[in-house]
Design a protein around this motif. Structure first.
Motif, PDB file in Angstrom:
ATOM      1  N   PRO A  98       0.819  -1.217   0.000  1.00  0.00           N
ATOM      2  CA  PRO A  98       0.000   0.000   0.000  1.00  0.00           C
ATOM      3  C   PRO A  98       0.850   1.264   0.000  1.00  0.00           C
ATOM      4  N   TYR A 126      -2.403  -8.143   2.961  1.00  0.00           N
ATOM      5  CA  TYR A 126      -3.297  -7.848   4.078  1.00  0.00           C
ATOM      6  C   TYR A 126      -4.246  -6.681   3.827  1.00  0.00           C
ATOM      7  N   GLN A 128      -5.476  -2.735   2.109  1.00  0.00           N
ATOM      8  CA  GLN A 128      -5.047  -1.334   2.090  1.00  0.00           C
ATOM      9  C   GLN A 128      -5.209  -0.641   3.445  1.00  0.00           C
ATOM     10  N   SER A 129      -5.770  -1.322   4.423  1.00  0.00           N
ATOM     11  CA  SER A 129      -5.973  -0.719   5.739  1.00  0.00           C
ATOM     12  C   SER A 129      -5.717  -1.766   6.814  1.00  0.00           C
ATOM     13  N   LYS A 133      -1.229  -3.911   7.149  1.00  0.00           N
ATOM     14  CA  LYS A 133      -1.164  -3.489   5.753  1.00  0.00           C
ATOM     15  C   LYS A 133       0.252  -3.303   5.218  1.00  0.00           C
ATOM     16  N   ASP A 197      -9.896  -3.368  -3.673  1.00  0.00           N
ATOM     17  CA  ASP A 197      -8.914  -3.720  -2.646  1.00  0.00           C
ATOM     18  C   ASP A 197      -8.990  -5.223  -2.400  1.00  0.00           C
ATOM     19  N   SER A 199      -7.294  -8.254  -0.581  1.00  0.00           N
ATOM     20  CA  SER A 199      -6.360  -8.789   0.413  1.00  0.00           C
ATOM     21  C   SER A 199      -6.364 -10.304   0.272  1.00  0.00           C
TER      22      SER A 199
END
Length: 372
Positions: A98, A126, A128-129, A133, A197, A199
């Motif tokens: 990220p 994992y 973007q937050s 991350k 996004d 993950s």
């Protein structure tokens, strides 16, 4: 017949396995994929043995049908070049940690201002937050954190080291393809692109499906060799006399009955469906004691014309040359380049359409060999 995704244009900034596998599927189905690679830091997949026809076989496979363009993204002129072309593209896929693409000047906010219809997919370990991350990770870490490893394998020897990358592919690649095509469909209604996004850990958690439903709704713990499908029942692998294995999945009553008759094991009828742990253990021991008495060839002959969910555990080379592989076109001969009569045997795209046709133009190119 034309390819299903003909006309869709993809800019791929990914490396290694998750992103390249996703864009390979898109390219096989007809999308035009331009793969942007660093001229000074080659994708590690290019260096991983074994090799054939002068290249790493994994690279030749994962990057087939794509144009390889060498660009140093730290140079402002190359960033401006991408911006000048981004209006022609439908999809961007990237796999940096990220914030990296934003620092390069190629983040979603920047590129979507130029092309509001752009669909921008980021694949990370994992997301973007969240607290993870910025952490590094690999497939084994994502499986460990997802809970999958915790209820897989054997009680006495722990989680298995798998021969394939479940989180990378089923978590990252395939969920990315699903999300991208869903966004393309939504864009046809709204006229707008969006950010995706992905993950790999988030997505692989969903593969727990049935086990997780029991934990969440009924409070039933998930542990190795405790459920019907993870070694807790006779649904399992059994060693033969010649150290090969049979997979036995005869759970339904009609299959259990057929298996009991073929193996001459009445205990299967008596205790095969029992919920009692001791009963299950007795059934598994009885099956193993029977199977170990004969080699694999014997059992193949016995089960050849039956329908009881028993199949041999094949080595990969055996699987790829099997009658099933031939009948279902598991492999394909891909030209080394668009003008070459020489080919390399690779896994085929498994998706089969009634009208559309997948394509195999060439294997993965050398760095910078493509045209843009």
């Amino acid at each position: 017949m034309e390819a299903a995704l003909k006309g869709l244009k993809v800019l791929d900034f990914s490396t290694l396995l998750p992103g390249p596998f996703a864009t390979m599927y898109l390219a096989d189905m007809g999308a035009d994929v331009v793969h942007i690679e660093s001229p000074t830091r080659p994708d590690l997949i290019r260096m991983m043995p074994p090799y054939a026809n002068g290249q790493a076989t994994s690279h030749s496979y994962l990057n087939r049908n794509k144009q390889s363009i060498a660009l140093d993204l730290k140079l402002s002129e190359n960033v401006e070049l991408i911006k000048s072309k981004i209006s022609d593209y439908d999809i961007v896929l990237e796999q940096f940690r990220p914030g990296v693409m934003q620092r390069l000047g190629l983040g979603y906010d920047t590129l979507s201002e130029i092309n509001p219809r752009l669909i921008y997919c980021s694949i990370t370990g994992y997301g973007q937050s969240g607290p993870y991350k910025d952490k590094a990770g690999h497939d084994i870490n994502y499986l460990a954190l997802s809970g999958i490893s915790g209820h897989s394998g054997r009680i006495d020897c722990g989680p298995p080291a798998l021969g394939v990358q479940i989180a990378d592919v089923a978590g990252g690649s395939l969920h990315a393809v699903i999300a991208i095509l869903a966004a393309v469909y939504e864009r046809a209604r709204s006229g707008q692109g969006q950010f995706i996004d992905i993950s790999m850990t988030d997505c692989v958690v969903s593969l727990n499906n049935m086990a997780a439903s029991g934990v969440l709704a009924a409070g039933v713990a998930a542990a190795p060799e405790q459920s019907y499908l993870n070694g807790g029942s006779f649904y399992d692998y059994y060693q033969t006399k010649d150290a090969r294995y049979l997979s036995i999945g005869s759970l339904e009553p009609q299959f259990t009955s057929g298996l009991a008759q073929l193996l001459e094991l009445p205990i299967l009828l008596e205790k095969g469906a029992s919920f009692d742990a001791d009963d299950r253990k007795q059934v598994k021991m009885a099956i193993q004691e029977k199977i170990i008495q004969q080699d694999l060839h014997h059992w193949l002959s016995l089960f050849e014309n039956t329908d009881v969910c028993v199949e041999p555990v094949l080595h990969l080379d055996e699987a790829l040359d099997s009658a099933l592989a031939l009948q279902r076109d598991w492999t394909v001969d891909v030209p080394l380049d668009t003008n070459s009569a020489q080919t390399e045997r690779q896994l085929a795209c498994p998706i089969k359409f009634s009208r559309s046709q997948n394509r195999y133009l060439h294997v993965g190119q050398k760095i910078g060999e493509g045209k843009w």
